[in-house]
Design a protein around this motif. Structure first.
Motif, PDB file in Angstrom:
ATOM      1  N   ASP A 136      28.373 -89.468  39.306  1.00 43.63           N
ATOM      2  CA  ASP A 136      29.671 -89.430  40.449  1.00 43.63           C
ATOM      3  C   ASP A 136      30.371 -88.154  40.330  1.00 43.63           C
ATOM      4  O   ASP A 136      30.817 -87.815  39.265  1.00 43.63           O
ATOM      5  CB  ASP A 136      30.252 -90.643  40.237  1.00 43.63           C
TER       6      ASP A 136
ATOM      7  N   HIS B 217      34.199 -91.033  46.076  1.00 43.38           N
ATOM      8  CA  HIS B 217      33.446 -90.232  45.427  1.00 43.38           C
ATOM      9  C   HIS B 217      32.126 -89.959  46.083  1.00 43.38           C
ATOM     10  O   HIS B 217      31.901 -90.779  47.220  1.00 43.38           O
ATOM     11  CB  HIS B 217      33.488 -90.649  44.017  1.00 43.38           C
TER      12      HIS B 217
ATOM     13  N   ARG C 127      27.919 -89.205  45.099  1.00 41.54           N
ATOM     14  CA  ARG C 127      26.816 -89.555  44.120  1.00 41.54           C
ATOM     15  C   ARG C 127      25.795 -88.556  44.157  1.00 41.54           C
ATOM     16  O   ARG C 127      25.099 -88.236  45.070  1.00 41.54           O
ATOM     17  CB  ARG C 127      26.348 -90.894  44.282  1.00 41.54           C
TER      18      ARG C 127
ATOM     19  N   CYS D 162      31.462 -95.283  47.628  1.00 38.74           N
ATOM     20  CA  CYS D 162      30.785 -94.021  47.616  1.00 38.74           C
ATOM     21  C   CYS D 162      30.625 -93.522  49.064  1.00 38.74           C
ATOM     22  O   CYS D 162      30.102 -93.993  49.994  1.00 38.74           O
ATOM     23  CB  CYS D 162      29.324 -94.176  46.944  1.00 38.74           C
TER      24      CYS D 162
END
Length: 318
Positions: A139, A154, A156, A188
């Motif tokens: 991440d 975030h 990935r 995500c």
């Protein structure tokens, strides 16, 4: 799950200024664990990535890394060899200190470089596999994470080496489905899955789209004739990364193929450029005989760049 931090110091290759644009050059390469002189080949290949004709990338995905090869590189936080338990090779992800900062820094001094992405959790995700394959997920957190409800915090990055050979297609289909779902988990905002997809059959070509992802090569260059499954003289021009330039006939009927791929979420990340990197050769001395030359790897590498990394959307859709 096995958790580790994989970090390569690229301090000698830092740019003179730190760009605040969210554009990351990548290189992904299966470095071939089984041919002669694996350590020497890997060192030459990595030096080519860092000191070759192109600027050094910010992110490097490597597959088929033997434990003896890893031991020769400057890798922070991956001192243990548990990734190699029961398997002959593993994946490694290397990130540039010029663009990324670790969240467990040893000193306040290393916090310099505002605008860097921070490293979040790094996890080896178990996959249904005949060969013990996994997905290496890292991440990365933007310097100014979004606080808007319903958006991600975030991105990935997932480094993969999917199961090999014809009979494991059901495994590959399930593996990519699992990995694609990781890019849609809460928090995500999307990301990239890249590496050796072992896409040796026409059935493999539909997996990226079936899982709601974008094939970066297709987005930039189109499908090309035959998707690189044995079509064309040597695979050049259609993105083939394996069997390229090989003149001998194979008993399994496989010709040049686009085995290595980059798959991205439809939002948040944009492919800007992509090219195939052909391996050079390394000399293999033979006592009492003339030396032979073997390629750095039986795979070509992929060099690509992704931009945007936009947090202002919900990748799970409405």
């Amino acid at each position: 799950m096995l958790t580790s931090r994989l970090f390569l110091s690229l301090a000698a290759h830092q740019r003179s200024t730190t760009s605040l644009t969210h554009r990351f050059p990548f290189v992904s390469w299966n470095i071939d664990a089984f041919s002669q002189r694996p350590v020497a080949r890997a060192n030459v290949l990595l030096n080519h990535i860092l000191d070759g004709p192109h600027p050094p990338p910010d992110i490097i995905f490597l597959q088929e890394v033997r434990a003896t090869v890893r031991a020769g590189w400057l890798v922070k936080g991956a001192e243990d060899l548990t990734a190699w338990d029961g398997v002959p090779f593993a994946t490694i992800t290397l990130l540039s200190k010029a663009r990324f900062a670790s969240s467990d820094l040893d000193s306040q001094k290393e916090l310099e470089g505002e605008g860097k992405f921070m490293l979040g959790p790094t996890t080896r995700v178990p996959l249904p596999s005949k060969y013990g394959r996994d997905g290496l997920s890292v991440d990365i957190i933007p310097p100014s994470p979004s606080t808007t409800p319903g958006t991600g915090t975030h991105f990935r990055l997932i480094n993969v080496h999917l199961d090999s050979l014809w009979h494991t297609f059901p495994n590959r289909a399930q593996q990519l489905k699992i990995l694609a779902s990781l890019l849609r988990e809460p928090g995500c905002a999307g990301g990239v899955i890249a590496g050796d997809f072992n896409a040796i059959s026409p059935a493999d070509d539909g997996l990226v789209e079936e899982n709601g992802l974008v094939d970066a090569w297709v987005a930039l260059h189109g499908h090309g004739q035959g998707q690189g499954h044995g079509h064309g003289k040597d695979g050049e021009g259609d993105g083939a990364t394996w069997g390229v330039g090989v003149e001998r006939e194979r008993h399994d009927g496989l010709g040049p193929g686009r085995l290595d791929k980059v798959a991205m979420t439809m939002n948040g990340v944009k492919a800007e450029e992509m090219e195939v990197l052909r391996p050079g050769n390394i000399e293999v001395p033979r006592p009492g005989e003339e030396s032979v030359h073997v390629p750095w790897s039986d795979h070509c590498g992929l060099r690509y760049a992704c931009s945007d990394w936009n947090l202002l959307f919900d990748p799970r859709g409405p």
